[in-house]
Design a protein around this motif. Structure first.
Motif, PDB file in Angstrom:
ATOM      1  N   PHE A 125       0.831  -1.197   0.000  1.00  0.00           N
ATOM      2  CA  PHE A 125       0.000   0.000   0.000  1.00  0.00           C
ATOM      3  C   PHE A 125       0.865   1.246   0.000  1.00  0.00           C
ATOM      4  O   PHE A 125       1.872   1.339   0.703  1.00  0.00           O
ATOM      5  CB  PHE A 125      -0.939  -0.001   1.198  1.00  0.00           C
ATOM      6  CG  PHE A 125      -2.020  -1.040   1.107  1.00  0.00           C
ATOM      7  CD1 PHE A 125      -3.053  -0.899   0.195  1.00  0.00           C
ATOM      8  CD2 PHE A 125      -1.988  -2.169   1.910  1.00  0.00           C
ATOM      9  CE1 PHE A 125      -4.049  -1.862   0.097  1.00  0.00           C
ATOM     10  CE2 PHE A 125      -2.971  -3.127   1.821  1.00  0.00           C
ATOM     11  CZ  PHE A 125      -4.010  -2.971   0.908  1.00  0.00           C
ATOM     12  N   GLN A 126       0.434   2.235  -0.776  1.00  0.00           N
ATOM     13  CA  GLN A 126       1.168   3.485  -0.917  1.00  0.00           C
ATOM     14  C   GLN A 126       0.443   4.651  -0.261  1.00  0.00           C
ATOM     15  O   GLN A 126       0.784   5.803  -0.502  1.00  0.00           O
ATOM     16  CB  GLN A 126       1.411   3.778  -2.398  1.00  0.00           C
ATOM     17  CG  GLN A 126       2.194   2.675  -3.096  1.00  0.00           C
ATOM     18  CD  GLN A 126       2.328   2.914  -4.586  1.00  0.00           C
ATOM     19  OE1 GLN A 126       2.114   4.030  -5.053  1.00  0.00           O
ATOM     20  NE2 GLN A 126       2.679   1.886  -5.327  1.00  0.00           N
ATOM     21  N   GLY A 127      -0.564   4.361   0.543  1.00  0.00           N
ATOM     22  CA  GLY A 127      -1.301   5.418   1.203  1.00  0.00           C
ATOM     23  C   GLY A 127      -2.324   4.830   2.146  1.00  0.00           C
ATOM     24  O   GLY A 127      -2.528   3.615   2.194  1.00  0.00           O
ATOM     25  N   PRO A 128      -3.007   5.668   2.938  1.00  0.00           N
ATOM     26  CA  PRO A 128      -4.070   5.183   3.821  1.00  0.00           C
ATOM     27  C   PRO A 128      -5.199   4.588   2.991  1.00  0.00           C
ATOM     28  O   PRO A 128      -5.586   5.127   1.968  1.00  0.00           O
ATOM     29  CB  PRO A 128      -4.510   6.444   4.574  1.00  0.00           C
ATOM     30  CG  PRO A 128      -4.051   7.587   3.734  1.00  0.00           C
ATOM     31  CD  PRO A 128      -2.823   7.123   3.019  1.00  0.00           C
ATOM     32  N   VAL A 129      -5.736   3.474   3.441  1.00  0.00           N
ATOM     33  CA  VAL A 129      -6.670   2.693   2.633  1.00  0.00           C
ATOM     34  C   VAL A 129      -8.088   2.869   3.151  1.00  0.00           C
ATOM     35  O   VAL A 129      -8.338   2.786   4.357  1.00  0.00           O
ATOM     36  CB  VAL A 129      -6.287   1.198   2.642  1.00  0.00           C
ATOM     37  CG1 VAL A 129      -7.333   0.358   1.926  1.00  0.00           C
ATOM     38  CG2 VAL A 129      -4.932   1.017   1.988  1.00  0.00           C
ATOM     39  N   ARG A 130      -8.994   3.121   2.224  1.00  0.00           N
ATOM     40  CA  ARG A 130     -10.415   3.164   2.521  1.00  0.00           C
ATOM     41  C   ARG A 130     -11.164   2.385   1.452  1.00  0.00           C
ATOM     42  O   ARG A 130     -10.729   2.257   0.331  1.00  0.00           O
ATOM     43  CB  ARG A 130     -10.920   4.615   2.556  1.00  0.00           C
ATOM     44  CG  ARG A 130     -10.388   5.429   3.732  1.00  0.00           C
ATOM     45  CD  ARG A 130     -10.803   6.868   3.623  1.00  0.00           C
ATOM     46  NE  ARG A 130     -10.010   7.566   2.603  1.00  0.00           N
ATOM     47  CZ  ARG A 130     -10.233   8.819   2.236  1.00  0.00           C
ATOM     48  NH1 ARG A 130     -11.225   9.490   2.763  1.00  0.00           N
ATOM     49  NH2 ARG A 130      -9.476   9.394   1.332  1.00  0.00           N
ATOM     50  N   THR A 131     -12.321   1.883   1.799  1.00  0.00           N
ATOM     51  CA  THR A 131     -13.228   1.215   0.863  1.00  0.00           C
ATOM     52  C   THR A 131     -12.512   0.118   0.092  1.00  0.00           C
ATOM     53  O   THR A 131     -12.403   0.151  -1.129  1.00  0.00           O
ATOM     54  CB  THR A 131     -13.836   2.233  -0.129  1.00  0.00           C
ATOM     55  OG1 THR A 131     -14.152   3.423   0.556  1.00  0.00           O
ATOM     56  CG2 THR A 131     -15.101   1.661  -0.756  1.00  0.00           C
ATOM     57  N   CYS A 132     -12.018  -0.863   0.809  1.00  0.00           N
ATOM     58  CA  CYS A 132     -11.352  -1.996   0.179  1.00  0.00           C
ATOM     59  C   CYS A 132     -12.342  -3.153   0.096  1.00  0.00           C
ATOM     60  O   CYS A 132     -12.978  -3.511   1.092  1.00  0.00           O
ATOM     61  CB  CYS A 132     -10.122  -2.405   0.981  1.00  0.00           C
ATOM     62  SG  CYS A 132      -9.161  -3.739   0.237  1.00  0.00           S
ATOM     63  N   ALA A 133     -12.503  -3.727  -1.089  1.00  0.00           N
ATOM     64  CA  ALA A 133     -13.484  -4.800  -1.266  1.00  0.00           C
ATOM     65  C   ALA A 133     -13.109  -5.637  -2.474  1.00  0.00           C
ATOM     66  O   ALA A 133     -12.439  -5.174  -3.404  1.00  0.00           O
ATOM     67  CB  ALA A 133     -14.891  -4.229  -1.431  1.00  0.00           C
ATOM     68  N   VAL A 134     -13.566  -6.895  -2.462  1.00  0.00           N
ATOM     69  CA  VAL A 134     -13.489  -7.776  -3.618  1.00  0.00           C
ATOM     70  C   VAL A 134     -14.899  -7.972  -4.146  1.00  0.00           C
ATOM     71  O   VAL A 134     -15.796  -8.379  -3.392  1.00  0.00           O
ATOM     72  CB  VAL A 134     -12.863  -9.134  -3.244  1.00  0.00           C
ATOM     73  CG1 VAL A 134     -12.950 -10.107  -4.430  1.00  0.00           C
ATOM     74  CG2 VAL A 134     -11.412  -8.954  -2.837  1.00  0.00           C
ATOM     75  N   GLU A 135     -15.116  -7.658  -5.407  1.00  0.00           N
ATOM     76  CA  GLU A 135     -16.425  -7.829  -6.036  1.00  0.00           C
ATOM     77  C   GLU A 135     -16.370  -9.041  -6.970  1.00  0.00           C
ATOM     78  O   GLU A 135     -15.449  -9.167  -7.776  1.00  0.00           O
ATOM     79  CB  GLU A 135     -16.831  -6.580  -6.815  1.00  0.00           C
ATOM     80  CG  GLU A 135     -18.235  -6.686  -7.394  1.00  0.00           C
ATOM     81  CD  GLU A 135     -18.722  -5.367  -7.983  1.00  0.00           C
ATOM     82  OE1 GLU A 135     -19.933  -5.241  -8.203  1.00  0.00           O
ATOM     83  OE2 GLU A 135     -17.880  -4.485  -8.220  1.00  0.00           O
ATOM     84  N   THR A 136     -17.354  -9.897  -6.820  1.00  0.00           N
ATOM     85  CA  THR A 136     -17.424 -11.115  -7.616  1.00  0.00           C
ATOM     86  C   THR A 136     -18.641 -11.065  -8.526  1.00  0.00           C
ATOM     87  O   THR A 136     -19.752 -10.769  -8.072  1.00  0.00           O
ATOM     88  CB  THR A 136     -17.517 -12.355  -6.708  1.00  0.00           C
ATOM     89  OG1 THR A 136     -16.369 -12.394  -5.854  1.00  0.00           O
ATOM     90  CG2 THR A 136     -17.571 -13.628  -7.534  1.00  0.00           C
ATOM     91  N   LEU A 137     -18.466 -11.356  -9.818  1.00  0.00           N
ATOM     92  CA  LEU A 137     -19.550 -11.407 -10.792  1.00  0.00           C
ATOM     93  C   LEU A 137     -19.784 -12.847 -11.208  1.00  0.00           C
ATOM     94  O   LEU A 137     -18.843 -13.600 -11.466  1.00  0.00           O
ATOM     95  CB  LEU A 137     -19.212 -10.570 -12.024  1.00  0.00           C
ATOM     96  CG  LEU A 137     -19.073  -9.059 -11.837  1.00  0.00           C
ATOM     97  CD1 LEU A 137     -18.891  -8.383 -13.182  1.00  0.00           C
ATOM     98  CD2 LEU A 137     -20.243  -8.466 -11.090  1.00  0.00           C
ATOM     99  N   ARG A 138     -21.057 -13.204 -11.281  1.00  0.00           N
ATOM    100  CA  ARG A 138     -21.459 -14.506 -11.805  1.00  0.00           C
ATOM    101  C   ARG A 138     -22.499 -14.290 -12.893  1.00  0.00           C
ATOM    102  O   ARG A 138     -23.179 -13.266 -12.919  1.00  0.00           O
ATOM    103  CB  ARG A 138     -22.074 -15.378 -10.702  1.00  0.00           C
ATOM    104  CG  ARG A 138     -21.146 -15.727  -9.555  1.00  0.00           C
ATOM    105  CD  ARG A 138     -21.861 -16.681  -8.599  1.00  0.00           C
ATOM    106  NE  ARG A 138     -21.048 -16.975  -7.433  1.00  0.00           N
ATOM    107  CZ  ARG A 138     -21.013 -16.218  -6.319  1.00  0.00           C
ATOM    108  NH1 ARG A 138     -21.738 -15.127  -6.280  1.00  0.00           N
ATOM    109  NH2 ARG A 138     -20.261 -16.546  -5.300  1.00  0.00           N
TER     110      ARG A 138
END
Length: 470
Positions: A125-138
């Motif tokens: 990471f190169q900065g403070p992290v916000r709104t981290c998520a994995v989105e899965t499509l089916r």
């Protein structure tokens, strides 16, 4: 020793030097890691991504071909990491996934990367992290049905909780050294962020705030960094070393009447900073170790007035004097001030601690000029090896107090006005890395590696805190 050590304090110890950035915690990264996934711009994301709006943390309304939002999956345990360190991100593998995208907001930058078929990647990471998520499509159809980009999908989210601590970039790009450019955040460029001090900024048109003034030794300037990350030259001329104080008022008026700009002040490898408020002054001033010029400079909070406080420009040596401009320093480094306005200097090349009182008189508090070593003792019998940062803890009842100094691989304490020297942490000549339990037996083991910067803060405990570069 126990009597004068029983003062509530926290001492933060910084190991290592800064790079071309200003960090939220004043420590440089140990080393920048690399991502194990491919980062995408929003316009180049595959499979019709992104459906997730990182600015709000919500899905785009009516965006894409998502016809069903499946319940969000339970997030895994929170992850704590440091800037630039390889950090493994893990999530639950989703059967039947046609596409997966890892998305997070890194400071003010939106980052996305395809992670289809994976359940773990490594991110630096190169900065403070916000709104981290994995989105899965089916595919939206039943089992066994195929889908194309023009058909419909179902979508599910698994949010990841990431807490970046210790070090993250606030201004400047650590990968872009060797140039200077004003700008905001990581668009700014400078050579080296070495030391920083806060200054108050007041305006009739805006609420008061605190800015950072940062030394850039290789750029030979002082930089101003606002709370929004705007970087500009506070004082000095970038990449132009020299010694030049601000002109006197009469000369400035002449330049103004002649429609000419007065030449800017010049520094030569400014390193450490300290703020000072003399009892009779209404506003504080900044003090600068102008190490390449062998002098201590004083700078107004506007950055427009620069004056040599003590030392002879360009002439290294050791000489105490009641006339500050006749005194000699040799590679002055750390600075600290006490409530009486006295200035303490870690005179690295002379292996001594110097004192500049309110009248400008320069004296030697501890150590012997030209005699290196690691001996505890009183005044001239003590020995120092590689002096760096200083921090001051004033006493509560009298004019005395304690100076903490980074010396080699140790932190040492110097009482004032007596000049008694005691090694507190580490061994001057031996690097190490280990925690020390409370009440550790003597002799002190090696536990630090090249501490440089020290800072003080009051806490309701008698402790010394160590800040590691993570």
């Amino acid at each position: 020793m126990a009597a004068w050590m029983a003062i509530p304090l926290a001492l933060a110890i910084l190991e290592g030097f800064g790079m071309g950035m200003v960090a939220a915690a004043a420590a440089p990264p140990c080393g920048l890691g690399e991502d194990t996934f491919i980062r995408h711009n929003p316009e180049t994301c595959p499979h019709g991504f992104p459906f997730l709006d990182l600015a709000t943390g919500r899905r785009f309304p009516g965006r894409g071909r998502v016809v069903k939002e499946e319940p969000a999956l339970k997030p895994p345990p929170a992850i704590r990491t440091g800037y630039g360190l390889p950090c493994p991100l893990r999530w639950d593998r989703q059967p039947g996934a046609r596409a997966q995208l890892l998305s997070f907001r890194e400071g003010d930058v939106f980052v996305r990367g395809e992670v289809t078929g994976l359940d773990e990647v490594e991110v630096a990471f190169q900065g403070p992290v916000r709104t981290c998520a994995v989105e899965t499509l089916r595919a939206a159809g039943g089992p066994g049905e195929t889908s194309s980009e023009n058909e419909k999908w179902t979508s599910s989210l698994q949010r990841l909780q990431v807490d970046v601590r210790g070090v993250f970039p606030f201004a400047g790009d650590p990968a872009a050294l060797g140039e200077h450019r004003n700008g905001r955040g990581m668009a700014a460029r400078f050579h080296e962020a070495f030391d920083a001090a806060r200054i108050p900024v007041r305006s009739c048109c805006a609420p008061p705030r605190w800015d950072l003034v940062v030394t850039d030794p290789r750029g030979h300037v002082l930089l101003r960094v606002t709370p929004d990350g705007d970087v500009s030259v506070f004082c000095g001329e970038p990449d132009q070393p020299g010694h030049l104080d601000s002109p006197a008022l009469r000369e400035r008026l002449r330049s103004l009447l002649a429609c000419q700009d007065a030449p800017p002040p010049r520094f030569n490898r400014p390193t450490f900073l300290a703020a000072r408020r003399l009892p009779e002054w209404s506003a504080p001033e900044l003090l600068v170790s102008d190490s390449g010029n062998q002098v201590i400079r004083r700078v107004s909070l506007s950055g427009k007035n620069v004056e040599t406080l003590a030392g002879t420009p360009g002439l290294p040596g050791h000489h105490d004097s009641a006339r500050p401009r006749e005194a000699l320093f040799n590679d002055p480094q750390g600075l600290a001030t006490d409530p009486e306005g006295n200035v303490y200097v870690a005179d690295r090349g002379n292996f001594v601690i110097r004192r500049i009182d309110g009248s400008g008189q320069v004296t030697t508090l501890a150590g012997s000029p030209g005699q290196a070593g690691s001996v505890d003792g009183l005044g001239g019998s003590a020995r120092f090896a590689d002096l760096r940062g200083l921090a001051c803890q004033a006493g509560d009842t009298d004019a005395g107090g304690i100076l903490y100094v980074a010396d080699g691989h140790a932190v040492r304490a110097v009482t004032f006005p007596e000049g008694a020297v005691v090694t507190l942490l580490g061994q001057v000549a031996t690097p190490g890395f280990r925690d020390l339990p409370s009440g550790a037996a003597e002799p002190r083991p090696a536990c630090l590696r090249g501490p440089t910067g020290l800072s003080m803060d009051y806490v309701p405990r008698n402790i010394i805190q160590v800040l590691w570069p993570v």
